[in-house]
Design a protein around this motif. Structure first.
Motif, short mmCIF file in Angstrom:
data_model
loop_
_atom_site.label_atom_id
_atom_site.label_comp_id
_atom_site.label_asym_id
_atom_site.label_seq_id
_atom_site.Cartn_x
_atom_site.Cartn_y
_atom_site.Cartn_z
N GLU A 174 43.28 87.00 10.72
CA GLU A 174 44.01 88.14 10.25
C GLU A 174 43.66 89.36 11.06
O GLU A 174 44.29 90.45 11.11
CB GLU A 174 44.22 88.45 8.90
CG GLU A 174 44.94 87.29 8.20
CD GLU A 174 44.98 87.35 6.85
OE1 GLU A 174 46.02 87.68 6.01
OE2 GLU A 174 43.97 87.05 6.04
N ALA A 175 42.28 89.33 11.36
CA ALA A 175 41.56 90.69 11.83
C ALA A 175 40.68 90.33 13.03
O ALA A 175 39.85 89.29 12.78
CB ALA A 175 40.97 91.44 10.85
N VAL A 176 40.79 91.16 13.92
CA VAL A 176 39.73 90.96 15.33
C VAL A 176 39.16 92.54 15.64
O VAL A 176 39.94 93.31 15.83
CB VAL A 176 40.21 90.29 16.34
CG1 VAL A 176 39.27 90.48 17.52
CG2 VAL A 176 40.86 88.72 16.18
N PHE A 177 37.94 92.44 15.79
CA PHE A 177 37.17 93.63 16.35
C PHE A 177 36.51 93.40 17.60
O PHE A 177 35.52 92.43 17.45
CB PHE A 177 36.48 94.48 15.62
CG PHE A 177 36.15 95.81 15.91
CD1 PHE A 177 37.00 96.94 15.80
CD2 PHE A 177 34.87 96.10 16.81
CE1 PHE A 177 36.37 98.03 16.14
CE2 PHE A 177 34.79 97.38 17.21
CZ PHE A 177 35.26 98.66 16.69
N ILE A 178 36.89 93.96 18.86
CA ILE A 178 36.05 93.70 20.00
C ILE A 178 35.37 94.73 20.54
O ILE A 178 35.89 95.83 20.87
CB ILE A 178 37.18 92.97 21.19
CG1 ILE A 178 38.13 92.14 20.48
CG2 ILE A 178 36.41 92.71 22.33
CD1 ILE A 178 39.24 91.85 21.51
N GLY A 179 34.08 94.55 20.39
CA GLY A 179 33.01 95.47 20.94
C GLY A 179 32.42 96.22 20.06
O GLY A 179 32.20 97.50 19.98
N ASP A 180 31.74 95.69 18.65
CA ASP A 180 31.06 96.28 17.82
C ASP A 180 29.59 96.33 18.21
O ASP A 180 28.74 95.57 17.76
CB ASP A 180 31.24 95.35 16.60
CG ASP A 180 30.53 96.02 15.28
OD1 ASP A 180 30.28 97.38 15.37
OD2 ASP A 180 29.97 95.37 14.46
N ILE A 181 29.33 97.36 19.04
CA ILE A 181 28.35 97.78 19.94
C ILE A 181 27.93 98.86 19.55
O ILE A 181 28.38 99.98 19.71
CB ILE A 181 28.45 97.46 21.37
CG1 ILE A 181 28.89 95.90 21.65
CG2 ILE A 181 27.33 97.92 22.11
CD1 ILE A 181 29.31 95.75 22.82
N THR A 182 26.57 99.20 19.05
CA THR A 182 26.01 100.44 18.72
C THR A 182 25.60 101.28 19.87
O THR A 182 25.19 100.48 21.00
CB THR A 182 24.83 100.30 17.85
OG1 THR A 182 23.70 99.71 18.36
CG2 THR A 182 25.34 99.47 16.79
N GLN A 183 25.03 102.45 19.96
CA GLN A 183 24.57 103.31 20.86
C GLN A 183 23.38 102.85 21.46
O GLN A 183 22.96 102.85 22.61
CB GLN A 183 24.53 104.86 20.42
CG GLN A 183 24.25 105.75 21.56
CD GLN A 183 24.11 107.23 21.12
OE1 GLN A 183 24.27 107.23 19.85
NE2 GLN A 183 24.24 108.17 21.85
N GLU A 184 22.63 102.05 20.32
CA GLU A 184 21.16 101.57 21.02
C GLU A 184 21.44 100.44 21.67
O GLU A 184 20.61 100.20 22.59
CB GLU A 184 20.40 101.25 19.75
CG GLU A 184 19.79 102.53 18.96
CD GLU A 184 20.90 103.13 18.19
OE1 GLU A 184 21.97 102.59 17.67
OE2 GLU A 184 20.88 104.49 17.72
N GLU A 185 22.46 99.58 21.74
CA GLU A 185 22.78 98.58 22.36
C GLU A 185 23.43 98.81 23.65
O GLU A 185 23.30 98.42 24.77
CB GLU A 185 23.47 97.71 21.60
CG GLU A 185 22.97 97.03 20.34
CD GLU A 185 23.98 96.33 19.45
OE1 GLU A 185 23.54 95.51 18.74
OE2 GLU A 185 25.08 96.45 19.38
N SER A 186 24.34 99.89 23.68
CA SER A 186 24.89 100.38 24.85
C SER A 186 25.50 101.70 24.62
O SER A 186 26.44 101.90 23.39
CB SER A 186 25.94 99.30 25.45
OG SER A 186 26.75 99.85 26.39
#
Length: 317
Positions: free
Chosen positions: A99-111
């Motif tokens: 029912e739900a998708v999030f693409i790119g849960d990436i923090t500032q420390e990672e990118s």
């Protein structure tokens, strides 16, 4: 402003799918939003992202999974989201409750957010007709051609620069169930070339009849957006409006006050602003007696160079 990992998605707490050979008690498949990620710099296993996703599908009953968060998929500056999205698409017949998708849960420390190489995310909507929520972080190479989807309720773009073509694609889409639309427009330097004209079909109302929340945020043209919103027919159907995170000054606030009534709103978010104290008082006096919750506690950063003042969005690079 720093961007952090999601704590929840679709009302479900985020849970990191563990590394191989890790003794971790797993929750029920439908009780959490499963975050799958692979950090090429700190991950000591032999798995890459694809291997981790496949292990996820064989470890957890995919038919009961309701939410998936795609985190770091490798070196995001050099590799786009295509492979990660392809993993989802190949599993469409197994992720039957998704029912739900999030693409790119990436923090500032990672990118940095504007270094995240995205892709065309609309195949996810076509593959999962039952999807209720889609979120994306990162605007570089992001594509969203016009799409039809009967059940999507929430669409969210977190970027330091949202391409105008994406806004136009959203505006041309047929999304009759859409209730929540959030777009961080960002700055031109990082690809945020969307204009008020691109937003016009959305602001005109009628495009998304179920829309109750509109966020047009994080923009260096926030005053222009505020002026357009002040006369936008779509506002009448909204319960909440978010114009935060951008370069919003007294000029934009005055346009809002001089435009159509906003007293029907439950919430108006104007955080990260450049208002004078007098304008803040005008806004509160005009709206809060009617029950509107006005958010405007956070101030934006600015620098002075002689007579020139530089103001910044909350998220850019």
């Amino acid at each position: 402003m720093s961007v952090y990992h999601l704590e929840n998605l679709y009302g479900l707490p985020a849970f990191d799918f563990p590394l191989p050979d890790t003794e971790t008690e797993l929750p029920e498949p439908g009780a959490v939003a499963w975050r799958i990620s692979y950090d090429p710099y700190s991950d000591e296993s032999d798995e890459d992202f694809d291997g981790r996703f496949q292990r996820f599908l064989t470890t957890v009953d995919p038919s009961r999974v309701r939410a998936v968060i795609i985190g770091l998929w490798g070196e995001t500056y050099e590799g786009d989201a295509d492979d990660a999205i392809e993993q989802l698409l190949m599993a469409k017949d197994r992720l039957t409750s998704l029912e739900a998708v999030f693409i790119g849960d990436i923090t500032q420390e990672e990118s940095e957010i504007s270094w995240i190489q995205q892709s065309d995310v609309t195949p996810v909507l076509r593959a999962f007709p039952g999807l209720r929520e889609l979120g994306v972080r990162g605007g570089s190479e992001l594509s969203f051609p016009a799409v039809t989807h009967a059940n999507l309720r929430t669409l969210r773009f977190e970027t330091g620069g949202l391409p105008g073509a994406v806004v136009r694609g959203v505006a041309a889409s047929d999304l009759p169930a859409l209730e929540h639309l959030e777009m961080w427009l960002g700055v031109d330097e990082y690809g945020g070339d969307a204009t008020v004209a691109d937003l016009a079909p959305i602001l005109a109302g009628g495009r998304f009849p179920a829309l109750r929340h509109l966020g047009v945020q994080n923009s260096e043209i926030q005053d222009e957006i505020a002026a357009a919103v002040a006369a936008a027919p779509v506002v009448a159907q909204l319960e909440s409006l978010d114009l935060s995170m951008g370069v919003l000054t007294d000029e934009g606030a005055a346009a809002l006050l001089d435009g159509q009534p906003l007293t029907h709103l439950k919430r108006l978010d104007l955080d990260h602003n450049y208002f004078s104290a007098a304008m803040e008082e005008r806004l509160r006096t005009a709206l809060e007696p009617s029950g509107v919750k006005v958010e405007m506690s956070e101030k934006g950063d600015e620098d002075e160079d002689g007579d020139e003042v530089f103001r910044y969005t909350a998220v850019s690079e």
